[in-house]
Design a protein around this motif. Structure first.
Motif, short mmCIF file in Angstrom:
data_model
loop_
_atom_site.label_atom_id
_atom_site.label_comp_id
_atom_site.label_asym_id
_atom_site.label_seq_id
_atom_site.Cartn_x
_atom_site.Cartn_y
_atom_site.Cartn_z
N ARG A 2 4.68 37.67 62.06
CA ARG A 2 5.75 38.41 61.40
C ARG A 2 6.11 37.76 60.07
O ARG A 2 6.32 38.42 59.06
CB ARG A 2 6.98 38.49 62.30
CG ARG A 2 6.78 39.45 63.44
CD ARG A 2 8.08 39.65 64.16
NE ARG A 2 7.96 40.74 65.11
CZ ARG A 2 9.00 41.42 65.57
NH1 ARG A 2 10.21 41.13 65.14
NH2 ARG A 2 8.83 42.39 66.43
N ALA A 3 6.21 36.41 60.09
CA ALA A 3 6.51 35.69 58.85
C ALA A 3 5.43 35.95 57.80
O ALA A 3 5.73 36.09 56.61
CB ALA A 3 6.64 34.20 59.12
N SER A 4 4.17 36.02 58.26
CA SER A 4 3.08 36.28 57.32
C SER A 4 3.20 37.67 56.71
O SER A 4 2.88 37.86 55.53
CB SER A 4 1.73 36.14 58.00
OG SER A 4 1.56 34.82 58.44
N ALA A 5 3.66 38.63 57.48
CA ALA A 5 3.86 39.97 56.94
C ALA A 5 4.90 39.93 55.81
O ALA A 5 4.73 40.54 54.76
CB ALA A 5 4.30 40.93 58.04
N ILE A 6 5.99 39.17 56.04
CA ILE A 6 6.99 39.01 54.99
C ILE A 6 6.37 38.35 53.77
O ILE A 6 6.58 38.77 52.63
CB ILE A 6 8.19 38.18 55.50
CG1 ILE A 6 8.87 38.88 56.68
CG2 ILE A 6 9.20 37.93 54.38
CD1 ILE A 6 9.94 38.05 57.36
N ALA A 7 5.55 37.30 54.03
CA ALA A 7 4.93 36.57 52.92
C ALA A 7 4.03 37.48 52.09
O ALA A 7 4.07 37.46 50.86
CB ALA A 7 4.14 35.37 53.45
N VAL A 8 3.22 38.28 52.77
CA VAL A 8 2.33 39.20 52.05
C VAL A 8 3.16 40.20 51.23
O VAL A 8 2.85 40.48 50.07
CB VAL A 8 1.40 39.95 53.03
CG1 VAL A 8 0.62 41.05 52.31
CG2 VAL A 8 0.43 38.98 53.69
N ALA A 9 4.26 40.68 51.82
CA ALA A 9 5.12 41.62 51.09
C ALA A 9 5.71 40.96 49.84
O ALA A 9 5.81 41.59 48.78
CB ALA A 9 6.23 42.13 52.00
N ILE A 10 6.06 39.66 49.95
CA ILE A 10 6.59 38.95 48.78
C ILE A 10 5.53 38.88 47.68
O ILE A 10 5.82 39.10 46.50
CB ILE A 10 7.06 37.53 49.16
CG1 ILE A 10 8.27 37.60 50.11
CG2 ILE A 10 7.45 36.73 47.92
CD1 ILE A 10 8.74 36.25 50.63
N VAL A 11 4.27 38.61 48.07
CA VAL A 11 3.19 38.56 47.08
C VAL A 11 3.10 39.91 46.35
O VAL A 11 2.97 39.97 45.12
CB VAL A 11 1.84 38.21 47.74
CG1 VAL A 11 0.71 38.30 46.73
CG2 VAL A 11 1.90 36.81 48.33
N VAL A 12 3.17 41.01 47.13
CA VAL A 12 3.09 42.33 46.51
C VAL A 12 4.25 42.54 45.52
O VAL A 12 4.06 43.04 44.42
CB VAL A 12 3.10 43.44 47.60
CG1 VAL A 12 3.18 44.82 46.96
CG2 VAL A 12 1.86 43.32 48.46
N ILE A 13 5.45 42.08 45.92
CA ILE A 13 6.62 42.27 45.06
C ILE A 13 6.50 41.49 43.75
O ILE A 13 6.89 41.97 42.69
CB ILE A 13 7.91 41.87 45.83
CG1 ILE A 13 8.18 42.90 46.93
CG2 ILE A 13 9.11 41.79 44.88
CD1 ILE A 13 9.27 42.48 47.89
N VAL A 14 5.92 40.27 43.81
CA VAL A 14 5.84 39.47 42.58
C VAL A 14 4.61 39.81 41.71
O VAL A 14 4.45 39.26 40.63
CB VAL A 14 5.87 37.94 42.84
CG1 VAL A 14 7.15 37.54 43.51
CG2 VAL A 14 4.66 37.50 43.62
N MET A 15 3.76 40.72 42.19
CA MET A 15 2.55 41.08 41.45
C MET A 15 2.79 41.48 39.99
O MET A 15 2.09 41.01 39.09
CB MET A 15 1.78 42.20 42.17
CG MET A 15 0.64 41.70 43.02
SD MET A 15 -0.49 40.67 42.08
CE MET A 15 -0.74 39.34 43.19
#
Lengths: 275, 295
Positions: free
Chosen positions: B270-283
């Motif tokens: 679940r934490a990794s899903a949040i992390a991946v979403a953060i990467v998408v947001i900072v793209m």
């Protein structure tokens, strides 16, 4: 000129008030470190009229946990600095002066860490680190911190390399010097201030780091930044000990501000407003 | 003439062995600490792997994203991240500009004030956060005492909006030096003639600043905004020690949300899903950054 006098007075008032806002927390920390437990918990707070005591400092100086944490903080800061300088200096030179396969990937990864919150990497890294038995080790913190600081260090050094005229190197090539000779005899001395800047920023950054060690350490590799949090999570807060440990953390930074201001300001500008 | 013939040869061939040697330490660090966790993080985010369950790992598709990313909690944390970023940068630019203008006039004592103003950027953020939590103590803190002079009695960390305000204040405090120093360098680099001729032409103080100086500083301000956004967005230490995300979840930003999922609940996937979403947001910021840092 009357108006210039008024604006001068206004200027000083502004600078003095902002200095108070900046210095007050530092003053509060240093003074609380010298207060007795009773004095630090009175209300209204005793800002100046307290009895100076060294009991907090003496307690820390004889505390084994604190010693262990100081050792970790020092080792992590020093080895991270060495590794960052060792990795970033040649990398910056190669990025600004050479063309080679894989350069694009390096630039991509460097830029990616620079914009991504570290926690994004630390979540999966934690799983990897525990899997490979690297949890709670100083070396783990050194490697991770070095990679996180690498982008900043690299861009600063790229700016410094670019400020060295290429003609200087060419002239040496024409005289028959090899690339390595040119780098050692011409680039290295000219790059020294840049390397110094990177070293200072890395030392301070690694010394101040909290997120990486709070995730990657438990008992053996716990630095001072993580240790101080135990003073406050326990039922009663020991104001004096906490303040004494915080003062200890501030000490190297205060020294650097006095002795290495030139490098810090220069590095900041090279890292942000380079051409 | 000889110069232009030698340059391409020396620059781009014969040196690739050396180039590999030069970039290898950095590349190895980047692969092990950046590339490997990014890939495994993405893998975790579509599986059910967890540090505390003994279930066999299996592919769960977008389930983690449904549970963690497309939720109210996530958008609240995103909102907190954006609020901290926006308000800390706006206040830093406002106050930083005025301070930088005064410092750029190089009055007597400027060098001393520069040293003082530099401090917050270098002091240990987690220690500063701890000391502020003492100063904000609702019973005996210095802030309560200071408030008594103006007849206020607010426990800043007890209500959502003031707790967020305290976090924004500390973010402002900690990174003001960067904004001041970069703006000051920008102001000192401006062509003096343009400013002088504008004031000779009768521009008043407001016109001079808003119409002449600030537009010329636009590139510098853009750099500040981008670098500061990246840093304010990832704020963690202060939140960890000052509010712990509270009251309720009023000061939980995205990094803190990911931290809690990973290290309070030990739910790696679940934490990794949040992390991946953060990467998408900072793209988008990534693309701006790669434009800025051409080598």
């Amino acid at each position: 000129m009357k108006s210039s006098l008024i604006s001068k007075v206004f200027g000083y008032i502004l600078l003095i008030s902002i200095s108070i806002v900046i210095i007050f927390p530092v003053f509060y920390t240093l003074s609380t470190a010298l207060k007795t437990n009773a004095d630090s918990q009175t209300f209204p707070p005793k800002l100046f009229n307290f009895d100076v005591t060294s009991e907090n400092l003496r307690y820390l100086a004889t505390n084994e946990d604190f010693y262990a944490a100081v050792r970790v903080s020092f080792l992590v800061a020093i080895f991270t600095t060495l590794l960052v300088v060792f990795a970033a200096t040649p990398l910056a030179y190669s990025l600004s002066r050479m063309n080679y396969p894989g350069k694009k990937l390096i630039v991509l990864l460097v830029t990616l860490i620079q914009v991504t919150p570290a926690i994004v990497l630390l979540v999966p890294l934690f799983a990897l680190v525990t899997k490979f038995g690297l949890y709670d080790k100083i070396i783990t913190q050194v490697l991770i911190l070095s990679a996180l600081i690498l982008p900043f260090a690299t861009w600063i050094l790229v700016a410094f390399v670019k400020s060295i005229p290429y003609e200087l190197e060419e002239a040496a090539f024409v005289d028959g010097a090899s690339r390595l000779q040119v780098i050692w005899h011409i680039i290295r001395p000219l790059l020294a201030p840049g390397i110094m800047t990177v070293a200072i920023f890395t030392l301070i950054g690694a010394w101040n780091e909290f997120l990486v060690p709070v995730i990657m350490s438990e008992s053996n590799a716990k630095p001072v930044t993580v240790l101080i949090t135990i003073f406050i999570t326990e039922k009663n807060i020991d104001y004096g000990l906490l303040a004494a440990a915080c003062s200890f953390l501030f000490l190297p930074v205060l020294l650097f501000t006095i002795f290495a201001k030139r490098f810090i300001v220069g590095g900041l500008l090279a890292g942000s407003v380079k051409g | 003439m000889i110069k232009s013939e030698i340059r391409p040869v020396r620059r781009y061939s014969r040196s690739s062995g050396l180039a590999v040697m030069f970039s290898l330490p950095g590349l190895l660090l980047l692969i092990s600490v950046v590339l490997a966790p990014l890939i495994t993080g993405f893998y975790y985010s579509v599986t059910n792997s967890s540090l505390i369950s003994s279930e066999p790992t299996r592919f769960v598709g977008l389930e983690n994203y449904r549970n963690e990313v497309f939720t109210q909690t996530f958008s609240d944390a995103l909102r907190v991240s954006l609020l901290i970023t926006f308000f800390s940068i706006v206040t830093q630019l406002g106050t930083g500009y005025v301070i930088a203008k005064v410092l750029a006039r190089s009055m007597r004592g400027t060098s001393f004030f520069v040293s003082v103003i530099m401090l917050p950027m270098l002091l240990t953020p987690v220690a500063i956060g701890m000391m502020w939590s003492l100063m904000l103590n609702p019973d005996i803190g210095v802030v309560k005492w200071l408030q008594s002079f103006v007849g206020l009695d607010v426990n800043f960390l007890a209500t959502p909006s003031t707790a967020l305000g305290a976090i924004i204040f500390l973010e402002w405090w900690g990174h003001l030096p960067f904004v001041v120093l970069v703006l000051m360098a920008g102001i000192l680099n401006l062509p003096k003639e343009i400013i002088e001729s504008a004031s000779i032409d009768g521009a008043n103080w407001w016109q001079l600043n808003l119409r002449v100086i600030i537009p010329m500083l636009a590139p510098v301000i853009a750099v500040i905004v981008i670098i500061r956004s990246v840093n304010a967005f990832r704020m963690f230490d202060t939140i960890f020690v000052l509010t712990g995300g509270g009251p309720g979840s009023a000061t939980v930003n995205l990094p803190f949300l990911a931290y809690k999922a990973a290290f309070t609940y030990f739910d790696t996937s679940r934490a990794s899903a949040i992390a991946v979403a953060i990467v998408v947001i900072v793209m988008p910021v990534y693309f701006i950054f790669s434009k800025m840092t051409k080598v």
